[in-house]
Scaffold this motif. Structure first.
Motif, PDB file in Angstrom:
ATOM      1  N   ALA A  15      -3.852  -5.514  56.750  1.00 48.56           N
ATOM      2  CA  ALA A  15      -2.977  -6.644  57.044  1.00 48.56           C
ATOM      3  C   ALA A  15      -3.404  -7.924  56.345  1.00 48.56           C
ATOM      4  O   ALA A  15      -2.573  -8.790  56.037  1.00 48.56           O
ATOM      5  CB  ALA A  15      -2.889  -6.865  58.556  1.00 48.56           C
ATOM      6  N   SER A  16      -4.705  -8.071  56.064  1.00 47.73           N
ATOM      7  CA  SER A  16      -5.192  -9.296  55.424  1.00 47.73           C
ATOM      8  C   SER A  16      -5.077  -9.265  53.902  1.00 47.73           C
ATOM      9  O   SER A  16      -5.379 -10.253  53.228  1.00 47.73           O
ATOM     10  CB  SER A  16      -6.656  -9.529  55.810  1.00 47.73           C
ATOM     11  N   TRP A  17      -4.626  -8.142  53.357  1.00 48.72           N
ATOM     12  CA  TRP A  17      -4.450  -8.016  51.907  1.00 48.72           C
ATOM     13  C   TRP A  17      -3.348  -8.976  51.461  1.00 48.72           C
ATOM     14  O   TRP A  17      -2.237  -8.944  51.973  1.00 48.72           O
ATOM     15  CB  TRP A  17      -4.075  -6.569  51.593  1.00 48.72           C
ATOM     16  N   LYS A  18      -3.654  -9.828  50.499  1.00 46.97           N
ATOM     17  CA  LYS A  18      -2.729 -10.880  50.099  1.00 46.97           C
ATOM     18  C   LYS A  18      -1.639 -10.348  49.163  1.00 46.97           C
ATOM     19  O   LYS A  18      -1.916  -9.609  48.220  1.00 46.97           O
ATOM     20  CB  LYS A  18      -3.472 -12.021  49.395  1.00 46.97           C
ATOM     21  N   ARG A  19      -0.417 -10.759  49.472  1.00 47.31           N
ATOM     22  CA  ARG A  19       0.720 -10.407  48.639  1.00 47.31           C
ATOM     23  C   ARG A  19       0.657 -11.163  47.317  1.00 47.31           C
ATOM     24  O   ARG A  19       0.176 -12.293  47.256  1.00 47.31           O
ATOM     25  CB  ARG A  19       2.017 -10.752  49.380  1.00 47.31           C
ATOM     26  N   GLY A  20       1.166 -10.550  46.241  1.00 45.29           N
ATOM     27  CA  GLY A  20       1.209 -11.203  44.940  1.00 45.29           C
ATOM     28  C   GLY A  20       2.611 -11.683  44.611  1.00 45.29           C
ATOM     29  O   GLY A  20       3.500 -11.710  45.467  1.00 45.29           O
ATOM     30  N   SER A  21       2.808 -12.045  43.333  1.00 43.45           N
ATOM     31  CA  SER A  21       4.117 -12.560  42.918  1.00 43.45           C
ATOM     32  C   SER A  21       4.548 -12.063  41.545  1.00 43.45           C
ATOM     33  O   SER A  21       5.645 -12.380  41.087  1.00 43.45           O
ATOM     34  CB  SER A  21       4.097 -14.098  42.917  1.00 43.45           C
ATOM     35  N   TYR A  22       3.716 -11.264  40.878  1.00 46.77           N
ATOM     36  CA  TYR A  22       4.017 -10.878  39.496  1.00 46.77           C
ATOM     37  C   TYR A  22       5.081  -9.796  39.427  1.00 46.77           C
ATOM     38  O   TYR A  22       5.072  -8.835  40.203  1.00 46.77           O
ATOM     39  CB  TYR A  22       2.741 -10.373  38.807  1.00 46.77           C
ATOM     40  N   LYS A  23       6.003  -9.946  38.473  1.00 46.47           N
ATOM     41  CA  LYS A  23       7.002  -8.922  38.186  1.00 46.47           C
ATOM     42  C   LYS A  23       7.084  -8.746  36.672  1.00 46.47           C
ATOM     43  O   LYS A  23       7.376  -9.708  35.958  1.00 46.47           O
ATOM     44  CB  LYS A  23       8.370  -9.305  38.750  1.00 46.47           C
ATOM     45  N   PRO A  24       6.825  -7.550  36.157  1.00 43.59           N
ATOM     46  CA  PRO A  24       6.870  -7.346  34.701  1.00 43.59           C
ATOM     47  C   PRO A  24       8.301  -7.415  34.178  1.00 43.59           C
ATOM     48  O   PRO A  24       9.243  -6.954  34.833  1.00 43.59           O
ATOM     49  CB  PRO A  24       6.282  -5.942  34.529  1.00 43.59           C
ATOM     50  N   ALA A  25       8.457  -7.998  33.005  1.00 43.96           N
ATOM     51  CA  ALA A  25       9.771  -8.080  32.356  1.00 43.96           C
ATOM     52  C   ALA A  25       9.906  -6.891  31.402  1.00 43.96           C
ATOM     53  O   ALA A  25       9.457  -6.941  30.254  1.00 43.96           O
ATOM     54  CB  ALA A  25       9.907  -9.403  31.603  1.00 43.96           C
ATOM     55  N   ILE A  26      10.501  -5.824  31.895  1.00 46.53           N
ATOM     56  CA  ILE A  26      10.629  -4.587  31.109  1.00 46.53           C
ATOM     57  C   ILE A  26      11.956  -4.614  30.357  1.00 46.53           C
ATOM     58  O   ILE A  26      13.028  -4.726  30.964  1.00 46.53           O
ATOM     59  CB  ILE A  26      10.532  -3.356  32.020  1.00 46.53           C
ATOM     60  N   GLN A  27      11.883  -4.509  29.044  1.00 48.11           N
ATOM     61  CA  GLN A  27      13.087  -4.592  28.224  1.00 48.11           C
ATOM     62  C   GLN A  27      13.893  -3.301  28.311  1.00 48.11           C
ATOM     63  O   GLN A  27      13.330  -2.211  28.165  1.00 48.11           O
ATOM     64  CB  GLN A  27      12.720  -4.853  26.765  1.00 48.11           C
ATOM     65  N   PRO A  28      15.190  -3.389  28.504  1.00 50.75           N
ATOM     66  CA  PRO A  28      16.010  -2.172  28.468  1.00 50.75           C
ATOM     67  C   PRO A  28      16.084  -1.615  27.059  1.00 50.75           C
ATOM     68  O   PRO A  28      16.022  -2.366  26.076  1.00 50.75           O
ATOM     69  CB  PRO A  28      17.374  -2.661  28.951  1.00 50.75           C
ATOM     70  N   GLU A  29      16.201  -0.316  26.975  1.00 49.58           N
ATOM     71  CA  GLU A  29      16.277   0.346  25.672  1.00 49.58           C
ATOM     72  C   GLU A  29      17.708   0.282  25.142  1.00 49.58           C
ATOM     73  O   GLU A  29      18.656   0.651  25.835  1.00 49.58           O
ATOM     74  CB  GLU A  29      15.840   1.808  25.798  1.00 49.58           C
ATOM     75  N   PRO A  30      17.913  -0.220  23.908  1.00 41.69           N
ATOM     76  CA  PRO A  30      19.262  -0.205  23.339  1.00 41.69           C
ATOM     77  C   PRO A  30      19.740   1.215  23.081  1.00 41.69           C
ATOM     78  O   PRO A  30      18.930   2.143  22.945  1.00 41.69           O
ATOM     79  CB  PRO A  30      19.104  -0.986  22.029  1.00 41.69           C
ATOM     80  N   ALA A  31      21.041   1.390  23.019  1.00 43.70           N
ATOM     81  CA  ALA A  31      21.608   2.720  22.799  1.00 43.70           C
ATOM     82  C   ALA A  31      21.188   3.274  21.444  1.00 43.70           C
ATOM     83  O   ALA A  31      21.207   2.563  20.431  1.00 43.70           O
ATOM     84  CB  ALA A  31      23.127   2.649  22.892  1.00 43.70           C
TER      85      ALA A  31
END
Length: 466
Positions: free
Chosen positions: A256-272
């Motif tokens: 319960a004391s484990w701290k939440r983070g905020s990072y989200k990776p910006a993963i590029q979509p693959e073009p067709a």
């Protein structure tokens, strides 16, 4: 497990449609009985899944299972090579599979191993495109000690720079050993060719140049740990001789004391992709190989595409299938042929491989496989064979659920794909809905030349299959 299977099969029988009723002897003017409500099909997973989410975002999943004195403890981190978005820093998800066993101030590497021995537990980890999974199985009466040591290293991992460099050197050695296999080399070449923007371009091991430079990336390793080893990325899964109340209480105490983070990776979509792509490895001393990798769908528990592709490839490459009988049994041009879709968070590849006896037959083998795929687009498959294949796939899944670690492994896959283990039941329910028309539809949608990457191994300068 035997009794659970019997209950599941009984439920399936009870849900079968009733036989046609005899005509009402009172004649057509008699009132008809009210229509019965449709009964929901039995879930594919035969055990209760109990979930609780802590305030910090950690999801806690408990599956009680009749395994006296035994429990499996899994921590599923939804971070794999897919999340390595920064150039020059591939391979770190796999690196942490190793360094997480380096210890903390409270439990050194040696003390951690001593604890495992004292509770009769074995621990390991593995990494893939979309996740890293840490797991141990041991004495259920020592569950609290499992919680203590795992919570400690997930929150307080500590490794000095010289230990980091040593572990990075070990990872390089593993890469070098694995890359001695031409199959591994072909996998790398196919992924690199098939993807231009998405991080699926590199394998779990990472690009070799990044692995070579990894000993110089100590500070970045601390950043990677700080980003992804957070409760919102993690699911705690316990299966075995346990109760949810006990598991939830211990999760509160230790996590319960484990701290939440905020990072989200910006993963590029693959073009067709717009045209076929080709890669080749020239080697005269290795059995010739043809690999056909088609762009496929991302995992979804709301779409029939992946179940239909699974059924399609199972039928196409079964030992009693026309294609297998032709290439392997009668003509003996191929040692083996097989393929399947991959379940991944983002669109990936449906891969087919054939080990060819003679290199000059590689174009013919590719032609016969693509011809069989084309036939599936225009010729509906036999309904009975479809039903038998779907039944066999679901039965095979059920028969694999006979131990705590195997049950946890099955649930872990759906946890890393969606974050919710209940996705397993929704996904397997889709198999019942797959029709011959669905098989034709996915064949037309995915097995197209513009989505194809061809990989070959052979003695010539090219694979000769363009």
């Amino acid at each position: 497990m035997k009794h659970s299977l019997q209950r599941l099969l009984l439920a399936t029988c009870l849900l079968a449609p009733p036989l046609a009723q005899a005509q009402n002897p009172a004649g057509p003017s008699a009132p008809e009985a009210p229509a019965a409500r449709p009964v929901a099909p039995a879930p594919a997973f035969p055990y209760p899944i109990q979930q609780k989410q802590l305030a910090n975002g950690l999801n806690v999943v408990t599956v009680p299972f009749d395994s006296p004195g035994l429990a499996s403890f899994f921590l599923v981190v939804r971070a794999g090579s897919r999340d390595e978005v920064e150039p020059g820093h591939t391979g770190f998800a796999h690196f942490f599979e190793h360094v997480m066993f380096r210890g903390t101030d409270k439990y050194s590497k040696e003390k951690y191993n001593d604890v495992l021995k004292s509770i009769g537990a074995s621990a390991n980890a593995n990494t893939s495109l979309d996740r890293t999974v840490y797991h141990m199985t041991g004495n259920a009466t020592m569950l609290e000690k499992m919680f203590e040591v795992e919570a400690d290293r997930f929150q307080y991992l500590k490794y000095p720079e010289h230990e980091f460099k040593a572990e990075a050197g070990a990872v390089k050695g593993e890469y070098t050993k694995n890359s001695a296999s031409l199959y591994t080399q072909l996998n790398e070449k196919v992924a690199d060719a098939a993807f231009d923007k998405h991080t699926y371009e590199h394998t779990t091991m990472g690009f070799f140049k990044d692995v070579v430079d990894m000993p110089n990336q100590y500070q970045y390793s601390l950043t990677f740990f700080d980003r992804f080893y957070r409760p919102e990325y993690t699911t705690l899964l316990v299966v075995g001789d346990v109760k949810a109340e006990e598991v939830n209480k211990l999760a509160d105490k230790y996590f319960a004391s484990w701290k939440r983070g905020s990072y989200k990776p910006a993963i590029q979509p693959e073009p067709a992709q717009t045209a076929p792509r080709y890669v080749h490895i020239q080697n005269a001393n290795f059995p010739p190989m043809v690999s056909l990798s088609y762009k496929g769908p991302a995992f979804s528990d709301q779409s029939k595409d992946l179940p239909a592709l699974d059924v399609l490839t199972t039928m196409l490459f079964a030992e009693n299938s026309p294609l297998y009988q032709q290439l392997v049994v009668k003509e003996q041009k191929v040692r083996f042929v097989g393929g399947s879709p991959n379940m991944t968070r983002d669109p990936y590849l449906t891969s087919i491989r054939a080990s060819v006896v003679k290199a000059e037959d590689m174009p013919y083998v590719k032609e016969q496989i693509t011809k069989a795929l084309e036939d599936l687009k225009s010729k509906p498959i036999d309904a009975k064979r479809l039903a038998d294949t779907k039944s066999a796939l679901k039965y095979g899944f059920l028969m694999s659920l006979d131990a705590p670690d195997q049950i946890a492994n099955s649930l872990a896959e759906f946890i890393w794909l969606t974050g919710n283990p209940e996705s397993l039941n929704r996904y397997y329910a889709l198999y019942d809905q797959v029709t011959p028309a669905d098989i034709q539809a996915v064949a037309k949608k995915y097995f197209v030349p513009e989505g194809l990457t061809v990989g070959t191994i052979g003695p010539g300068a090219t694979g000769g299959v363009q």
